[in-house]
Design an enzyme around this catalytic site. Structure first.
Site, short mmCIF file in Angstrom:
data_model
loop_
_atom_site.label_atom_id
_atom_site.label_comp_id
_atom_site.label_asym_id
_atom_site.label_seq_id
_atom_site.Cartn_x
_atom_site.Cartn_y
_atom_site.Cartn_z
N PHE A 7 0.84 -1.20 0.00
CA PHE A 7 0.00 0.00 0.00
C PHE A 7 0.87 1.25 0.00
CE2 PHE A 7 -2.03 3.50 2.24
CZ PHE A 7 -3.23 3.60 1.55
N HIS A 26 -3.20 29.53 11.58
CA HIS A 26 -1.95 29.90 10.92
C HIS A 26 -1.19 30.98 11.69
CE1 HIS A 26 -4.56 33.17 9.48
NE2 HIS A 26 -3.46 33.86 9.24
N HIS A 62 4.69 40.21 7.81
CA HIS A 62 3.38 40.33 7.16
C HIS A 62 2.90 41.79 7.11
CE1 HIS A 62 -0.48 39.13 5.67
NE2 HIS A 62 -1.12 39.15 6.83
#
Length: 279
Positions: free
Chosen positions: A83, A98, A104
């Site tokens: 598998f 997050h 940012h």
């Protein structure tokens, strides 16, 4: 004294996790750990996962070009008979649970890969403003809220992870109830609580390690100037957004581990955040 106790606990937990990972399953039981002289987590320690799964229901900012996309490469038997499963994924940096790295909103500040571990693993203070937020969807945490917390629970020490509980986690993953509006591509009519400028400046003054919240942004939904981002990230303090299950944490006593995807030069990224609870 309290600082010393925390340092000892942190060292024990960190070593236990590191040794457990390195050793595989052989020390997964108390007996095995005891016989091999390996460290274990404190008796009665419990963990809470503060992370939402990433899938096709994950909430992203309305203007994001895409959400979380998982493409199956293979799932099933191979020609050799064993598998095998493998996927490709694609996602914006900012969505789901997050990290907002300081870069940012603050030129020259830390990128996702450069945020110090000391800002990501630290004791938590959970400031609960859910009662006020229930009356005002656009509520902004104030300096008075921070001071009220300290009068009841003690001063917020430098290096603390401050988590803001608004109660908005109960609305996940209903996009309209969580964001206040479910129109894609339009962020002009959002309604959810956030952090006000005076509270952000109060947290900077306290030299906190990082700040998290159970909404889509540390700024409230109608914000146009994103002042909480500018103040906190401008002080090189990272933020965690869409944090789950804050109702499971006490006001004091939890130890937070917030480990984001280490994207070189990134402005943020998917975050796996957990908390160890006191006995």
């Amino acid at each position: 004294m309290a600082r010393a106790m925390f340092c000892a606990l942190f060292t024990a937990v960190t070593l236990a996790l590191a040794i457990g990972c390195a050793a595989g399953n052989e020390a997964s039981t108390p007996k095995a750990a005891a016989t091999q002289g390996r460290l274990r987590l404190p008796e009665g320690a419990r963990f809470v996962d503060l992370t939402y799964p990433f899938d096709d229901r994950t909430i992203y900012w309305p203007t994001a070009a895409t959400g979380f996309v998982l493409n199956r490469v293979h799932h099933g038997p191979t020609e050799a008979g064993y598998f095998y499963a493998s996927n490709d994924f694609c996602a914006p940096e900012h969505g789901g649970t997050h990290l907002d790295a300081p870069i940012h909103f603050a030129e020259g500040k830390s990128t996702a890969d450069a945020v110090p571990i000391s800002r990501l693993v630290a004791p938590a203070a959970v400031v609960d403003v859910s009662a006020a937020a229930a009356k005002d969807a656009d509520y902004r945490v104030t300096r008075a809220d921070i001071e009220a917390f300290e009068r009841e629970h003690g001063a917020i020490a430098p290096g603390t992870v401050v988590l803001i509980r608004t109660g908005w986690g109960s609305r996940w993953p209903d996009r309209k109830r969580y964001l206040g509006d479910d129109r894609r591509g339009d962020a002009s009519n959002l309604h959810f609580p956030g952090i006000g400028e005076d509270a952000a400046r109060a947290l900077v003054a306290r030299k906190v390690a990082s700040v998290g919240i159970d909404t889509a942004s540390i700024d409230h939904g109608p914000s146009r100037d994103f002042i909480a981002h500018r103040v906190l990230l401008g002080a090189d303090i990272p933020a965690f957004e869409n944090v789950a299950s804050l109702e499971a944490l006490p006001a004091r006593g939890a130890l937070v581990f917030a480990l984001p995807m280490k994207i070189r030069g990134g402005s943020g990224g998917p975050l796996r955040i957990i908390a160890q609870l006191p006995r």
